[in-house]
Design a protein around this motif. Structure first.
Motif, PDB file in Angstrom:
ATOM      1  N   ALA A  15     120.963  57.753  -7.885  1.00 22.72           N
ATOM      2  CA  ALA A  15     120.918  56.687  -9.161  1.00 22.72           C
ATOM      3  C   ALA A  15     121.213  57.200 -10.560  1.00 22.72           C
ATOM      4  O   ALA A  15     121.386  58.600  -9.943  1.00 22.72           O
ATOM      5  CB  ALA A  15     119.733  55.742  -9.238  1.00 22.72           C
ATOM      6  N   VAL A  20     120.790  63.903 -16.620  1.00 21.23           N
ATOM      7  CA  VAL A  20     120.433  64.903 -15.586  1.00 21.23           C
ATOM      8  C   VAL A  20     121.688  64.887 -14.162  1.00 21.23           C
ATOM      9  O   VAL A  20     122.493  65.648 -13.775  1.00 21.23           O
ATOM     10  CB  VAL A  20     119.016  64.139 -14.226  1.00 21.23           C
ATOM     11  N   ASN A  70     128.157  54.346 -14.603  1.00 22.00           N
ATOM     12  CA  ASN A  70     126.957  53.935 -15.559  1.00 22.00           C
ATOM     13  C   ASN A  70     127.051  53.300 -16.473  1.00 22.00           C
ATOM     14  O   ASN A  70     127.115  54.333 -17.187  1.00 22.00           O
ATOM     15  CB  ASN A  70     125.196  54.106 -14.852  1.00 22.00           C
ATOM     16  N   GLY A 143     107.398  51.703 -10.161  1.00 22.37           N
ATOM     17  CA  GLY A 143     107.172  53.172  -9.025  1.00 22.37           C
ATOM     18  C   GLY A 143     108.282  53.565 -10.036  1.00 22.37           C
ATOM     19  O   GLY A 143     108.662  55.107  -8.790  1.00 22.37           O
ATOM     20  N   ALA A 144     109.464  52.745 -10.122  1.00 24.95           N
ATOM     21  CA  ALA A 144     111.064  53.937 -10.801  1.00 24.95           C
ATOM     22  C   ALA A 144     110.924  54.666 -11.829  1.00 24.95           C
ATOM     23  O   ALA A 144     109.669  54.992 -12.694  1.00 24.95           O
ATOM     24  CB  ALA A 144     112.273  52.455 -11.475  1.00 24.95           C
ATOM     25  N   GLY A 171     115.474  50.188  -6.172  1.00 17.74           N
ATOM     26  CA  GLY A 171     115.249  51.145  -6.658  1.00 17.74           C
ATOM     27  C   GLY A 171     113.481  51.083  -7.285  1.00 17.74           C
ATOM     28  O   GLY A 171     113.045  50.156  -7.072  1.00 17.74           O
ATOM     29  N   GLY A 173     110.440  54.310  -6.449  1.00 13.98           N
ATOM     30  CA  GLY A 173     109.834  55.095  -5.683  1.00 13.98           C
ATOM     31  C   GLY A 173     109.858  55.516  -4.249  1.00 13.98           C
ATOM     32  O   GLY A 173     108.652  55.478  -3.529  1.00 13.98           O
ATOM     33  N   MET A 193     118.095  56.013  -5.543  1.00 13.02           N
ATOM     34  CA  MET A 193     117.375  56.692  -5.771  1.00 13.02           C
ATOM     35  C   MET A 193     117.586  57.742  -6.589  1.00 13.02           C
ATOM     36  O   MET A 193     118.601  58.731  -6.617  1.00 13.02           O
ATOM     37  CB  MET A 193     117.391  57.466  -4.646  1.00 13.02           C
ATOM     38  N   GLY A 194     116.630  57.599  -7.934  1.00 11.83           N
ATOM     39  CA  GLY A 194     117.028  59.077  -8.731  1.00 11.83           C
ATOM     40  C   GLY A 194     115.959  60.132  -8.248  1.00 11.83           C
ATOM     41  O   GLY A 194     116.305  61.668  -8.603  1.00 11.83           O
ATOM     42  N   LEU A 198     116.192  64.645  -8.632  1.00 10.33           N
ATOM     43  CA  LEU A 198     116.238  65.476  -9.902  1.00 10.33           C
ATOM     44  C   LEU A 198     116.094  66.872  -9.791  1.00 10.33           C
ATOM     45  O   LEU A 198     116.383  67.501 -10.688  1.00 10.33           O
ATOM     46  CB  LEU A 198     114.754  64.977 -10.246  1.00 10.33           C
ATOM     47  N   TRP A 266     114.115  62.334 -24.373  1.00 13.38           N
ATOM     48  CA  TRP A 266     114.761  62.087 -23.326  1.00 13.38           C
ATOM     49  C   TRP A 266     114.646  63.608 -23.048  1.00 13.38           C
ATOM     50  O   TRP A 266     114.394  64.157 -21.811  1.00 13.38           O
ATOM     51  CB  TRP A 266     115.577  61.549 -22.707  1.00 13.38           C
ATOM     52  N   ALA A 271     111.089  62.609 -17.518  1.00 11.68           N
ATOM     53  CA  ALA A 271     110.818  61.286 -16.803  1.00 11.68           C
ATOM     54  C   ALA A 271     110.737  61.142 -14.845  1.00 11.68           C
ATOM     55  O   ALA A 271     111.665  62.102 -14.563  1.00 11.68           O
ATOM     56  CB  ALA A 271     112.056  59.705 -16.459  1.00 11.68           C
ATOM     57  N   GLN A 274     108.366  57.433  -9.163  1.00 12.55           N
ATOM     58  CA  GLN A 274     106.573  57.528  -7.979  1.00 12.55           C
ATOM     59  C   GLN A 274     107.169  58.352  -6.738  1.00 12.55           C
ATOM     60  O   GLN A 274     106.271  59.058  -5.736  1.00 12.55           O
ATOM     61  CB  GLN A 274     105.841  56.131  -6.986  1.00 12.55           C
TER      62      GLN A 274
HETATM   63  C1  LIG Z   1     115.365  61.128 -15.433  1.00 12.20           C
HETATM   64  C2  LIG Z   1     115.577  59.738 -14.905  1.00 12.20           C
HETATM   65  C3  LIG Z   1     116.844  59.683 -16.256  1.00 12.20           C
HETATM   66  C4  LIG Z   1     117.303  58.118 -16.129  1.00 12.20           C
HETATM   67  N1  LIG Z   1     117.895  58.025 -16.740  1.00 12.20           N
HETATM   68  C5  LIG Z   1     118.893  56.511 -16.403  1.00 12.20           C
HETATM   69  C6  LIG Z   1     120.222  55.940 -17.379  1.00 12.20           C
HETATM   70  O1  LIG Z   1     120.557  57.111 -18.761  1.00 12.20           O
HETATM   71  N2  LIG Z   1     121.163  54.744 -17.193  1.00 12.20           N
HETATM   72  C7  LIG Z   1     119.938  53.923 -15.630  1.00 12.20           C
HETATM   73  O2  LIG Z   1     121.042  52.895 -15.802  1.00 12.20           O
HETATM   74  N3  LIG Z   1     119.116  54.300 -15.286  1.00 12.20           N
HETATM   75  C8  LIG Z   1     118.908  55.607 -15.378  1.00 12.20           C
HETATM   76  N4  LIG Z   1     117.285  56.120 -14.316  1.00 12.20           N
HETATM   77  C9  LIG Z   1     117.215  55.163 -13.755  1.00 12.20           C
HETATM   78  C10 LIG Z   1     117.422  55.452 -12.351  1.00 12.20           C
HETATM   79  O3  LIG Z   1     119.015  55.189 -12.448  1.00 12.20           O
HETATM   80  C11 LIG Z   1     116.893  54.281 -11.005  1.00 12.20           C
HETATM   81  O4  LIG Z   1     117.295  52.976 -11.458  1.00 12.20           O
HETATM   82  C12 LIG Z   1     115.620  54.784 -10.630  1.00 12.20           C
HETATM   83  O5  LIG Z   1     115.728  56.205 -10.773  1.00 12.20           O
HETATM   84  C13 LIG Z   1     115.123  54.872  -9.665  1.00 12.20           C
HETATM   85  O6  LIG Z   1     113.441  54.779  -9.070  1.00 12.20           O
HETATM   86  P1  LIG Z   1     112.789  56.678  -8.572  1.00 12.20           P
HETATM   87  O7  LIG Z   1     113.092  56.962  -9.910  1.00 12.20           O
HETATM   88  O8  LIG Z   1     111.819  56.544  -8.229  1.00 12.20           O
HETATM   89  O9  LIG Z   1     113.910  56.843  -7.786  1.00 12.20           O
HETATM   90  C14 LIG Z   1     116.956  56.981 -14.951  1.00 12.20           C
HETATM   91  C15 LIG Z   1     115.777  58.190 -14.389  1.00 12.20           C
HETATM   92  C16 LIG Z   1     115.487  58.843 -14.283  1.00 12.20           C
HETATM   93  C17 LIG Z   1     114.329  59.537 -13.100  1.00 12.20           C
END
Ligand SMILES: Cc1cc2nc3c(=O)[nH]c(=O)nc-3n(C[C@H](O)[C@H](O)[C@H](O)COP(=O)(O)O)c2cc1C
Length: 317
Positions: A15, A20, A70, A143-144, A171, A173, A193-194, A198, A266, A271, A274
């Motif tokens: 994701a 990042v 995105n 949980g995201a 998405g 957790g 999955m973000g 990381l 940020w 961020a 879970q």
């Molecule tokens: C550090 C971080 C930065 C994020 N930045 C964005 C972003 O710029 N645009 C976006 O659509 N989602 C962003 N997200 C959300 C992720 O795209 C995704 O929805 C999320 O990570 C999914 O949940 P998970 O972290 O539990 O896997 C971010 C998530 C994290 C952890």
């Protein structure tokens, strides 16, 4: 799966993550067989974005998994029109919109045959995006990491399936292959999955951020709108290090998704979601994907063993 998803080794998108995900992560993800996404806001200028898109499209070959741009479609993103011009030029197979309506990108992406997914955190937003004609929904659940949803992924998937027969990426957790299998069993096509990516080698996160992700667990997170004005899941130790009291964060901050002000928030406050417990070390994306695949296969085998009464239920016994 039909193109562009027939090249996926696992039903997973890495994701997009602000500050990042960059070209290294996207290329590594696509080469490892999962979708690779980055937010265009990670490029400070349109020239940078041009360079990133040229690098990604130059590195990827037929057979690699799709890359994904995105785009923040919120009104504070003053660069949207310029970013869209580059989208039309480089043609990412999938565009995922966030923090705004998918409508502004539909015509451009459809014109070159790309797919549009909208990132949504509620049924209201999911219905609006479906009405706009998107091909897929990224259902961001409780949980995201980053801007989080509040719905259970199970409830969210089944409620969306009542009115939407396009792709669903869920998405929130999911940190391991068992979670991917669970989401697919619950009706999702893909998992978004973000957090799991990381702390990868290719992540642009600062080393101290990666280490905090490795050292922390789900209890070290707090969801608050006091940092960006929208509910997001933050690492408590990073809030404390930035001089904020994680247990008393106060009211919502002014919303600002695309300016330098948000960038600073940020950069200093980190961020995560879970699924954080699954992150044990800094590893290449390819190794994470291989581990997810092993876990996914083990979960499917476990599932098959658990459904021992299925022949009887199907009337075959
Ligand atoms: C550090 C971080 C930065 C994020 N930045 C964005 C972003 O710029 N645009 C976006 O659509 N989602 C962003 N997200 C959300 C992720 O795209 C995704 O929805 C999320 O990570 C999914 O949940 P998970 O972290 O539990 O896997 C971010 C998530 C994290 C952890």
């Amino acid at each position: 799966m039909t193109p562009p998803f027939d090249t996926l080794r696992l039903p997973v998108f890495a994701a997009p993550m602000f500050l990042v995900s960059g070209p290294e992560m996207v290329i590594a993800a696509c080469k490892a067989g999962i979708g690779g996404a980055f937010p265009t806001t990670n490029c400070r200028t349109v020239e940078d974005l041009d360079g990133w898109m040229a690098r990604i499209t130059g590195a990827l070959k037929p057979g690699d998994a799709p890359w994904i741009a995105n785009l923040i479609t919120h009104s504070t993103n003053a660069r949207l029109a310029e970013d869209l011009r580059l989208v039309a030029q480089y043609k990412p197979p999938v565009v995922i919109t966030a923090l705004g309506s998918p409508k502004p990108v539909m015509e451009t992406v459809k014109a070159y045959g790309g797919l549009v997914f909208a990132d949504v955190i509620s049924m209201t937003l999911a219905k609006k995006a479906a009405a706009a004609g998107v091909d897929g929904l990224a259902c961001v659940s409780a949980g995201a990491g980053g801007h989080t949803g509040h719905l259970s992924p199970f409830a969210f998937i089944s409620a969306v399936r009542e009115f939407f027969d396009g792709y669903i990426a869920v998405g929130g957790g999911v940190g391991d292959g068992a979670g991917i299998a669970g989401a697919v069993a619950a009706g999702a096509d893909f998992v978004y999955m973000g957090t799991r990516f990381l702390a990868t080698t290719e992540s642009m996160a600062q080393p101290a951020y990666k280490q905090m992700v490795i050292d922390s667990g789900p209890d070290d997170l707090v969801v608050s709108d006091s940092v960006t004005g929208t509910a997001a899941s933050w690492l408590k130790p990073s809030l404390a290090a930035a001089g904020r009291d994680p247990d008393n964060l106060g009211g919502p901050a002014v919303r600002d998704y695309a300016s330098g002000g948000d960038n600073k928030r940020w950069r200093d406050i980190w961020a995560a979601g879970q699924g954080i417990e699954s992150v044990k070390a800094v590893e290449p994306v390819a190794d994470v994907v291989s581990q997810l695949e092993r876990e996914y296969i083990a979960a499917i085998e476990r599932f098959e063993r658990k459904t021992f009464r299925r022949p009887a239920l199907c009337g075959a016994a």
